[in-house]
Enzyme design. Sequence first.
Site, PDB file in Angstrom:
ATOM      1  N   SER A   1       8.597 110.931 -48.046  1.00 51.09           N
ATOM      2  CA  SER A   1       9.471 109.637 -47.651  1.00 51.09           C
ATOM      3  C   SER A   1       9.410 107.927 -48.550  1.00 51.09           C
ATOM      4  CB  SER A   1       9.143 109.858 -45.834  1.00 51.09           C
ATOM      5  OG  SER A   1       8.862 109.401 -45.794  1.00 51.09           O
ATOM      6  N   LYS A   2       9.977 107.460 -48.698  1.00 56.37           N
ATOM      7  CA  LYS A   2      10.010 106.083 -48.312  1.00 56.37           C
ATOM      8  C   LYS A   2       8.906 105.818 -47.176  1.00 56.37           C
ATOM      9  CE  LYS A   2      12.053 101.418 -49.092  1.00 56.37           C
ATOM     10  NZ  LYS A   2      11.866 100.737 -47.783  1.00 56.37           N
ATOM     11  N   ARG A   3       9.426 106.190 -46.282  1.00 58.88           N
ATOM     12  CA  ARG A   3       8.557 105.607 -45.010  1.00 58.88           C
ATOM     13  C   ARG A   3       6.861 105.674 -45.420  1.00 58.88           C
ATOM     14  NH1 ARG A   3      12.857 107.544 -42.623  1.00 58.88           N
ATOM     15  NH2 ARG A   3      11.823 109.597 -42.213  1.00 58.88           N
TER      16      ARG A   3
ATOM     17  N   ASP B   1       5.669 102.915 -47.647  1.00 60.95           N
ATOM     18  CA  ASP B   1       5.500 101.354 -47.012  1.00 60.95           C
ATOM     19  C   ASP B   1       4.219 101.551 -46.039  1.00 60.95           C
ATOM     20  OD1 ASP B   1       8.266 100.919 -48.147  1.00 60.95           O
ATOM     21  OD2 ASP B   1       9.730 101.614 -46.833  1.00 60.95           O
TER      22      ASP B   1
END
Length: 509
Positions: A262-264, A267
């Site tokens: 995921s994008k998380r 990040d």
Amino acid sequence: MEERRVRVRFAPSPTGPLHIGGVRTALYNYLFARQHGGDLVFRIEDTDRTRFVPEAETYIIEAFKWLGIQFDEGVSFGGQYGPYRQSERSDIYKKYVQQLLDAGRAYIAFDTPEELERVRQHITNFQYDSRTRMHMRNSFTLKASEVMRLLEEGHQYVVRFRVDSGQEVVVDDMIRGEVRVKSDILDDKVLYKSADQLPTYHLANIVDDHLMKITHVIRGEEWLPSAPLHVLLYQAFGWEDTMPRFAHLPLLLKPDGKGKLSKRDGDRLGFPVFPLDWHGTDSKTGEPVFCSGYREQGYFPEAVINFLALLGWNPGGEQELFTLDELVPLFDLTKCSKAGAKFAYEKGIWFNHEYILKKTPEEIAAIWEPECRSHGVKDSLERITQVVAMMKDRVSFVKELWPLCSFFFEAPTSYDEKTVKKRWKEDSAQQLTELCSVLEDIDDFSLENQEKIVHTWIEQKEYKLGNIMNAWRLALVGEGKGPGMFDISAFLGKEETIRRTKKAIEVLG
């Protein structure tokens, strides 16, 4: 039966930036099409207007242009099976919705969202299917006259596909083999919504694949649960002979832990999960959203392609670096892993480093020159290329060159305290003063001649080579980094080398 020309498609929904998993899916479709001399179709599946993001389509096209993945037809490319945006094909879908209704393979349902929510609260894991449909408000339970009245009065409705119980649905998957599913676990999916007069993904997907003569559907594993329904739809239309072969690719997994990438994760661990930077707006909060991309992070497109190609598939052997053209004959869809592939982002960095090594100093210098100019560098491109030739094997990204190489163009204004403490000895000033005298007497300041003369002087004086070189590096660079000392001094030239050395003696004493 005559063998059909291979035709595959990549059909993203324009709801935001393109996830790197989608890029891999498009890449595998591209490799498969090229290997079989077939066509790659670019279709936009934009029937979900509530999540539609206008700029997403342009973003997706730009991403593939940067990556070098070329489509043969579709949105912005043209072709004989258009239009290729599903929102422009609504009249086409209505015809096929009616065909299913007339054949009794679909039915009209008037259940409101509030009514459905009440049922879900009373029935755990409620599913609208052969067991529950007779208790709902639809054309099975309402009289024909009532159905007609509701339609004439403009009541909102959906069209649901009728899934009969007691069937075994077989999905022939090129990666997973035969996948058998009991129809009893399938629900009567919504195919069409009167509210926006558009089909859902399930119907539009099947109709478009059929009309666009798609022979193979290569998509992510997350779509595998939909495959049995799609098989039933092909059968309901009588299109069994043209049903595409399915291949459901393994998921891209978190680099650590379990679950889908995921994008998380990006990040949290500091790596991009999108091909390009994305500047958008959160559809729920209205807040600005930024997602970093591989292009802007300094990755080469060929490195990203190489990295993604080997996530979930491997050609075997020791070779790891492949161009896009080299991947085409090697690609074998049937050898893709069934298990998810961990997104080892560090390997992507390694690939970028390898592609820096493969590129010539001239190629890298052309990319790096604008940054040099932004720092006020007046040296010629030839001089910048000389620096690149010395230093490119030490970086994974072109953007890392300036912090590493700035001393070639700018004299140090300070000296690293730790290096001073470790490398600047009591006799360093005196020894470097002597070195300056030696350097001033050298007419041929080439690397080879300097090295010969300076080494002879060190031997004659019985100085320690390491002490001289470490202190001299500190003087020229400001810290303990850089290539060979004579590479540095030859590049700087006699005058600048002596000037920097004397400055260090003055400052450090």
